[in-house]
Write a protein that holds these residues in place. Structure first.
Motif, PDB file in Angstrom:
ATOM      1  N   GLN A  73      16.649   1.607  12.542  1.00 45.76           N
ATOM      2  CA  GLN A  73      16.284   2.855  13.219  1.00 45.76           C
ATOM      3  C   GLN A  73      14.865   2.784  13.768  1.00 45.76           C
ATOM      4  OE1 GLN A  73      16.662   6.754  11.463  1.00 45.76           O
ATOM      5  NE2 GLN A  73      18.784   6.336  10.914  1.00 45.76           N
ATOM      6  N   PHE A 117      16.928   1.871   7.663  1.00 45.03           N
ATOM      7  CA  PHE A 117      15.562   2.281   7.987  1.00 45.03           C
ATOM      8  C   PHE A 117      14.953   1.381   9.048  1.00 45.03           C
ATOM      9  CE2 PHE A 117      11.026   2.041   7.445  1.00 45.03           C
ATOM     10  CZ  PHE A 117      10.663   3.364   7.384  1.00 45.03           C
ATOM     11  N   GLU A 153      27.254   1.151   1.515  1.00 46.43           N
ATOM     12  CA  GLU A 153      26.717   1.631   0.254  1.00 46.43           C
ATOM     13  C   GLU A 153      26.688   0.512  -0.771  1.00 46.43           C
ATOM     14  OE1 GLU A 153      28.736   5.106  -1.035  1.00 46.43           O
ATOM     15  OE2 GLU A 153      28.273   6.145   0.854  1.00 46.43           O
ATOM     16  N   PRO A 154      25.775   0.620  -1.740  1.00 38.74           N
ATOM     17  CA  PRO A 154      25.685  -0.442  -2.753  1.00 38.74           C
ATOM     18  C   PRO A 154      27.025  -0.691  -3.447  1.00 38.74           C
ATOM     19  CG  PRO A 154      23.829   1.015  -2.937  1.00 38.74           C
ATOM     20  CD  PRO A 154      24.720   1.618  -1.902  1.00 38.74           C
ATOM     21  N   MET A 169      29.369   7.082   6.471  1.00 32.63           N
ATOM     22  CA  MET A 169      30.735   7.051   5.989  1.00 32.63           C
ATOM     23  C   MET A 169      31.035   8.215   5.063  1.00 32.63           C
ATOM     24  SD  MET A 169      31.426   3.070   5.427  1.00 32.63           S
ATOM     25  CE  MET A 169      29.831   2.610   6.020  1.00 32.63           C
ATOM     26  N   SER A 170      30.000   8.653   4.331  1.00 31.82           N
ATOM     27  CA  SER A 170      30.245   9.732   3.383  1.00 31.82           C
ATOM     28  C   SER A 170      29.864  11.080   3.986  1.00 31.82           C
ATOM     29  CB  SER A 170      29.436   9.490   2.115  1.00 31.82           C
ATOM     30  OG  SER A 170      28.075   9.397   2.453  1.00 31.82           O
ATOM     31  N   ASN A 191      20.786  -4.553   2.627  1.00 33.85           N
ATOM     32  CA  ASN A 191      21.314  -3.207   2.560  1.00 33.85           C
ATOM     33  C   ASN A 191      20.282  -2.168   2.124  1.00 33.85           C
ATOM     34  OD1 ASN A 191      23.730  -1.767   2.985  1.00 33.85           O
ATOM     35  ND2 ASN A 191      23.773  -1.368   0.792  1.00 33.85           N
ATOM     36  N   THR A 192      19.263  -2.575   1.357  1.00 30.31           N
ATOM     37  CA  THR A 192      18.301  -1.585   0.884  1.00 30.31           C
ATOM     38  C   THR A 192      17.333  -1.156   1.970  1.00 30.31           C
ATOM     39  OG1 THR A 192      16.869  -3.340   0.138  1.00 30.31           O
ATOM     40  CG2 THR A 192      18.269  -2.329  -1.516  1.00 30.31           C
ATOM     41  N   ALA A 194      27.035   5.083  -9.442  1.00 31.18           N
ATOM     42  CA  ALA A 194      27.853   4.943  -8.242  1.00 31.18           C
ATOM     43  C   ALA A 194      29.317   4.715  -8.585  1.00 31.18           C
ATOM     44  CB  ALA A 194      27.327   3.802  -7.387  1.00 31.18           C
ATOM     45  N   ASP A 211      20.625   5.685  -2.987  1.00 33.74           N
ATOM     46  CA  ASP A 211      21.901   4.992  -3.159  1.00 33.74           C
ATOM     47  C   ASP A 211      21.736   3.799  -4.074  1.00 33.74           C
ATOM     48  OD1 ASP A 211      23.179   6.741  -1.600  1.00 33.74           O
ATOM     49  OD2 ASP A 211      23.448   5.424   0.131  1.00 33.74           O
ATOM     50  N   PHE A 212      20.693   3.022  -3.828  1.00 31.14           N
ATOM     51  CA  PHE A 212      20.499   1.818  -4.625  1.00 31.14           C
ATOM     52  C   PHE A 212      20.212   2.169  -6.075  1.00 31.14           C
ATOM     53  CE2 PHE A 212      17.772  -1.443  -6.475  1.00 31.14           C
ATOM     54  CZ  PHE A 212      18.647  -2.511  -6.417  1.00 31.14           C
ATOM     55  N   ALA A 270      16.171   8.468   6.154  1.00 32.51           N
ATOM     56  CA  ALA A 270      17.024   7.271   6.114  1.00 32.51           C
ATOM     57  C   ALA A 270      16.571   6.349   4.989  1.00 32.51           C
ATOM     58  CB  ALA A 270      16.975   6.557   7.455  1.00 32.51           C
ATOM     59  N   LYS A 287      17.520   7.791   1.599  1.00 31.23           N
ATOM     60  CA  LYS A 287      18.940   7.685   1.288  1.00 31.23           C
ATOM     61  C   LYS A 287      19.248   6.306   0.729  1.00 31.23           C
ATOM     62  CE  LYS A 287      23.587   8.236   3.109  1.00 31.23           C
ATOM     63  NZ  LYS A 287      24.035   6.973   2.486  1.00 31.23           N
ATOM     64  N   GLU A 288      18.661   5.289   1.374  1.00 36.63           N
ATOM     65  CA  GLU A 288      18.895   3.930   0.898  1.00 36.63           C
ATOM     66  C   GLU A 288      18.358   3.750  -0.510  1.00 36.63           C
ATOM     67  OE1 GLU A 288      19.016   1.191   4.867  1.00 36.63           O
ATOM     68  OE2 GLU A 288      17.067   1.853   4.149  1.00 36.63           O
TER      69      GLU A 288
END
Lengths: 185, 212
Positions: A162, A159, A2-3, B1-2, A154-155, B190, B181-182, B174, B177-178
């Motif tokens: 996968q 995706f 996570e960020p 993880m969450s 991470n961003t 956050a 989150d960002f 997916a 979500k990214e």
């Protein structure tokens, strides 16, 4: 990832602060810090700098690259080149956010810096998308991602991995007979 | 993880993944075919005839669920023959190769990729073309999914996912979500501590209330 976790890693980077108190060297697991003397610049991790700043115990000195002129240069360079250019810090995005949020009064032209970093970021993300697309389109098997920072990976990491996973499986369908009839449980 | 639960992804090949819910749902998709021999006592299972002992006569046209078709298919004994669903036929393959991103894959069978990979089990002479078409479809739709999933922030995504098949929807999620989150990190949300999902749901129904 996570960020927030990436930000946590970024907090280990060192910044220079000018304390206004005096304290002997402190011994921590990660190493010794200090000694702190009023008016004498000292290098500390970002987490400590922010904590001291919030209690108004120090003045933060912005990293060398956090400067309008330098960042403009970086942004232009990034726009000009097709590949990713080298960033001044592997955590440039996180550090900009942290330092500008907590110590914006110590950093000249904070708003301009914020915009410049965001512009650079946007350029890099657009590049990343473009190269991910051409990577998939040409069915390449490996790519070199030099100079990408953790936050950038991470961003789009989940995706992209996968999607590549699916693509790999669809591609093994092309060669019947060679696929192994087994499953991992 | 969450998250408390990690879904198992689809197998996406000749073998389905035993633990994947998507693959289980996919395996009951219908497949048009024909009985090449008399099938005693299968009328009931395929919804034809009423009595448990009804047989299916030779040559009758049927729709098999994929799991049954896989079981009955045998290249030596020819119990049943299986036809390709429309979306995998030549005509649609041409459409998909022209511009895959306008096709409504959800309508054409919500498990386009998984089901298509399974079809390769049936020794069809067109197998290589089918496999190639599925791969190319994925590649040409990739960009659109990536862009829409990583740009649609704070908006209604139902129009964006309407045409995606189930596999693509998972990918879309997916990406979303990214993005979310960002964005929440960038806005500083956050760093706020919130109660875990598990705890929030727990409070909704107490065991004592159920017992009482």
């Amino acid at each position: 990832m996570e960020p927030a976790e990436v930000e946590f890693l970024a907090e280990k980077e060192l910044v220079t602060i000018v304390p206004n108190f005096s304290l002997d060297r402190i011994h921590l697991i990660g190493g010794d810090l200090g000694p702190f003397n009023p008016g004498l610049p000292v290098e500390v991790p970002v987490w400590l700098a922010i904590s001291l700043k919030q209690r108004q115990k120090c003045r933060v000195i912005a990293p060398e690259w956090m400067d309008v002129g330098k960042l403009e240069e970086i942004r232009d360079q990034e726009r000009k080149e097709d590949t990713f250019t080298r960033m001044p810090s592997p955590y440039y995005m996180e550090l900009t956010k942290l330092l500008l949020n907590y110590a914006s009064d110590n950093i000249p032209k904070a708003d301009e810096i914020r915009t410049l970093v965001k512009d650079t970021w946007d350029t890099r993300i657009a590049k990343l998308r473009l190269s991910a697309d051409s990577f998939v389109r040409q069915q390449e098997v490996h790519a070199k991602l030099d100079n990408l920072t953790l936050m950038e990976i991470n961003t789009t990491g989940t995706f992209l991995t996968q999607a590549l996973d699916h693509m790999y499986k669809l591609r093994t369908n092309l060669q019947p007979g060679e696929t192994a009839h087994s499953q991992d449980f | 993880m969450s998250e408390a639960y990690f879904p198992v992804g689809p197998g996406l090949g000749l073998e389905e993944s035993f633990l994947s819910l998507d693959d289980i749902l996919m395996s009951q998709e219908k497949l048009p075919g024909r009985a090449e021999t008399r099938l005693p006592r299968l009328g009931f299972a395929l919804g034809q005839g009423t009595g448990a002992g009804d047989a299916i006569t030779e040559g009758s046209k049927l729709e098999f669920p994929l799991w049954l078709a896989k079981g009955l298919h045998d290249s030596k004994r020819r119990i049943i023959s299986v036809q390709l669903p429309n979306i995998y036929k030549e005509a649609w393959r041409t459409v998909l190769s022209a511009d895959a991103s306008v096709v409504d894959l959800h309508k054409m069978g919500p498990y386009y990729y998984g089901f298509g990979s399974q079809l390769l089990n049936f020794d069809n002479p067109e197998n290589p073309e089918i496999a190639q078409a599925i791969l190319q479809t994925f590649i040409s739709r990739f960009r659109r999914i990536m862009d829409s999933s990583q740009n649609a922030y704070n908006e209604d995504t139902s129009a964006l996912v309407a045409r995606l098949d189930e596999l693509e929807r998972a990918l879309f999620q997916a990406g979303q979500k990214e993005l979310n989150d960002f964005q929440s990190w960038e806005k500083g949300q956050a760093s706020q501590i919130t109660a875990s999902n598990l705890v929030q749901n727990y409070g909704k129904r107490k065991f004592t209330e159920v017992d009482g």
